[in-house]
Write a protein that holds these residues in place. Structure first.
Motif, PDB file in Angstrom:
ATOM      1  N   TYR A  64       0.830  -1.214   0.000  1.00  0.00           N
ATOM      2  CA  TYR A  64       0.000   0.000   0.000  1.00  0.00           C
ATOM      3  C   TYR A  64       0.862   1.261   0.000  1.00  0.00           C
ATOM      4  O   TYR A  64       0.590   2.206  -0.750  1.00  0.00           O
ATOM      5  CB  TYR A  64      -0.957  -0.021   1.189  1.00  0.00           C
ATOM      6  CG  TYR A  64      -1.750  -1.302   1.267  1.00  0.00           C
ATOM      7  CD1 TYR A  64      -2.619  -1.657   0.239  1.00  0.00           C
ATOM      8  CD2 TYR A  64      -1.582  -2.188   2.334  1.00  0.00           C
ATOM      9  CE1 TYR A  64      -3.305  -2.857   0.279  1.00  0.00           C
ATOM     10  CE2 TYR A  64      -2.275  -3.386   2.376  1.00  0.00           C
ATOM     11  CZ  TYR A  64      -3.131  -3.719   1.346  1.00  0.00           C
ATOM     12  OH  TYR A  64      -3.804  -4.919   1.379  1.00  0.00           O
ATOM     13  N   VAL A  65       1.904   1.288   0.810  1.00  0.00           N
ATOM     14  CA  VAL A  65       2.731   2.493   0.845  1.00  0.00           C
ATOM     15  C   VAL A  65       3.619   2.585  -0.388  1.00  0.00           C
ATOM     16  O   VAL A  65       3.916   3.688  -0.870  1.00  0.00           O
ATOM     17  CB  VAL A  65       3.555   2.583   2.151  1.00  0.00           C
ATOM     18  CG1 VAL A  65       2.635   2.630   3.367  1.00  0.00           C
ATOM     19  CG2 VAL A  65       4.549   1.454   2.278  1.00  0.00           C
ATOM     20  N   LEU A  66       4.032   1.442  -0.929  1.00  0.00           N
ATOM     21  CA  LEU A  66       4.801   1.470  -2.173  1.00  0.00           C
ATOM     22  C   LEU A  66       3.936   1.995  -3.325  1.00  0.00           C
ATOM     23  O   LEU A  66       4.386   2.808  -4.142  1.00  0.00           O
ATOM     24  CB  LEU A  66       5.336   0.077  -2.502  1.00  0.00           C
ATOM     25  CG  LEU A  66       6.269  -0.570  -1.471  1.00  0.00           C
ATOM     26  CD1 LEU A  66       6.705  -1.944  -1.941  1.00  0.00           C
ATOM     27  CD2 LEU A  66       7.477   0.308  -1.166  1.00  0.00           C
ATOM     28  N   ALA A  67       2.687   1.541  -3.371  1.00  0.00           N
ATOM     29  CA  ALA A  67       1.761   2.024  -4.394  1.00  0.00           C
ATOM     30  C   ALA A  67       1.470   3.509  -4.205  1.00  0.00           C
ATOM     31  O   ALA A  67       1.330   4.254  -5.190  1.00  0.00           O
ATOM     32  CB  ALA A  67       0.463   1.219  -4.349  1.00  0.00           C
ATOM     33  N   ALA A  68       1.387   3.941  -2.944  1.00  0.00           N
ATOM     34  CA  ALA A  68       1.132   5.358  -2.665  1.00  0.00           C
ATOM     35  C   ALA A  68       2.233   6.232  -3.257  1.00  0.00           C
ATOM     36  O   ALA A  68       1.960   7.277  -3.869  1.00  0.00           O
ATOM     37  CB  ALA A  68       1.024   5.579  -1.159  1.00  0.00           C
ATOM     38  N   ALA A  69       3.480   5.804  -3.094  1.00  0.00           N
ATOM     39  CA  ALA A  69       4.587   6.559  -3.677  1.00  0.00           C
ATOM     40  C   ALA A  69       4.502   6.552  -5.194  1.00  0.00           C
ATOM     41  O   ALA A  69       4.738   7.572  -5.858  1.00  0.00           O
ATOM     42  CB  ALA A  69       5.919   5.975  -3.216  1.00  0.00           C
TER      43      ALA A  69
END
Length: 415
Positions: free
Chosen positions: A230-235
């Protein structure tokens, strides 16, 4: 660059709890995941008579190689798939009468291939309601072992449960697998079993586990790669940079391959020995992609939720097993993408999403933590995206919303 600490892996924590409970001696787990799922697993172990001491970042488990300390127990597995599949298998190696039930959501999820395999191994097991589903009763008297056939095409957890049982059998266990999904999770199981002293090998789809015993270990649990998606996709969709420490090239979890999918789409990925860093394109535009996600299907909703921001179609294939998770994730993703005014099509085991500017909407989570977290990432680029069940994230990532709020503030994103 923003550094985000991700909680411990749910999959590794569950396996470590089984292994610790079955081992000789006292196991210490460092940085285990504390969430509703793992709390349910711990509660189940305690109901079966196992002794656990918990501090915030450190758990100690007293092993019982011969099975539960009680001879009669009723275990409620909540919504936890690993709890619902691993604990009955652990109890089967003991001696007594053990009843297992689960939430309505978990009762709908399949159990039959595992329980049939246990029956084939001589375990006295009864489905008390719908065949192949919880609730079940096991009249345990140990497991002799031998050879068993298994269809793990719906869940690799069926195979993992039997592999974990292998050293607890009298004669060892040989498993011939007809179909297998999410194989990287089985690789995690094999590596962890060896770390706890088991002898296990495989030749293609034939797995052999020697009878023996697990030995207690001092075990550090790595961050959850599915959660990190989720945080990788957010970036990737905001043009920012995020680093997740503790997940690097030596990580056990196959879901770290999601970073590679983002790289195919145009994000910059730096995978070091002990961390992963993703930087999104400056213009926020990712490339369309066709990707087989059979082995990393827990990250399918994450990709589906950011797919509208690509400059071409995103097609995700070979993910039929996502239809028998906490909800039918293919249909749930399609429903929410349509609500976002994004063109989408689905088939038996695929979903294809067209580029579009999503509209604000109220996301239907279907009680599924991964749907809630995935479409929260969409909301980083689309004002007015809300969730009908924000609390369902406690299943695996209790602090998820706080983490998202921190990213919004750090990256100056509008709410």
């Amino acid at each position: 660059m923003t550094v985000v600490d991700i909680p411990g892996s749910k999959s590794i924590t569950a396996r470590a709890l089984f292994l610790a409970a079955a081992a000789h001696g006292t196991t210490t787990l460092h940085r285990p995941l504390f969430s509703d799922d793992t709390d349910g697993f711990v509660e189940g172990l305690r109901t079966l008579g196992y002794q656990l001491a918990q501090e915030e970042q450190l758990w100690r488990i007293e092993g019982r190689p011969h099975g539960p300390a009680v001879r009669d127990a009723d275990v409620f597995c909540r919504d936890g798939a690993t709890t619902s599949r691993f604990l009955p298998t652990l109890a089967a190696a003991g001696d007594g009468v053990f009843r297992f039930d689960a939430s309505a959501q978990m009762r709908r999820r399949p159990l039959g291939p595992l329980t049939q395999a246990l029956r084939d191994l001589g375990v006295d097991l009864t489905h008390e309601g719908v065949d192949g589903h919880h609730p079940i009763t096991i009249r345990a008297a140990g497991v002799k072992g031998g050879h068993v056939d298994l269809d793990a095409g719906l869940s690799s957890q069926f195979l993992t449960a039997l592999l974990l049982l292998g050293p607890l059998t009298t004669d060892g266990l040989t498993i011939t697998v007809k179909d297998l999904v999410s194989k990287p999770y089985v690789d995690i199981t094999l590596a962890m079993m060896r770390r706890f002293g088991a002898t296990v090998d495989h030749d293609g789809y034939i797995f052999t586990v020697a009878s023996g015993s697990y030995q207690a270990a001092d075990y550090l649990i790595e961050p959850d790669a599915s959660t990190a998606s989720y945080v990788l996709a957010a970036a990737a969709i905001t043009g920012r940079t995020v680093t997740v420490p503790g997940l690097g090239s030596q990580a056990l979890q196959g879901d770290l391959r999601f970073a590679g999918v983002l790289e195919q789409m145009g994000a910059t990925v730096d995978l070091s020995l002990d961390s992963v860093t993703v930087t999104g394109p400056n213009d926020g535009k990712l490339r369309g992609v066709t990707v087989n996600m059979r082995d990393i299907s827990d990250t399918m909703p994450t990709l589906a939720a950011i797919a509208p921001f690509a400059n071409g179609p995103v097609r995700i294939e070979d993910v039929y097993n996502t239809r028998v998770k906490e909800c039918d994730r293919l249909d749930a993703c399609a429903e929410n993408l349509q609500a976002l005014a994004v063109p989408v099509a689905t088939g038996r085991d695929w979903i294809e999403i067209q580029p579009a500017q999503p509209a604000s909407t109220h996301i239907a989570c279907h009680g599924d933590h991964r749907i809630a977290m995935a479409f929260s990432i969409t909301g980083l680029r689309v004002p007015g995206v809300t969730l009908d069940d924000p609390g369902c994230v406690t299943k695996t990532f209790p602090s998820f919303h706080e983490t998202m709020d921190t990213l919004r503030r750090t990256w100056n994103l509008s709410a």
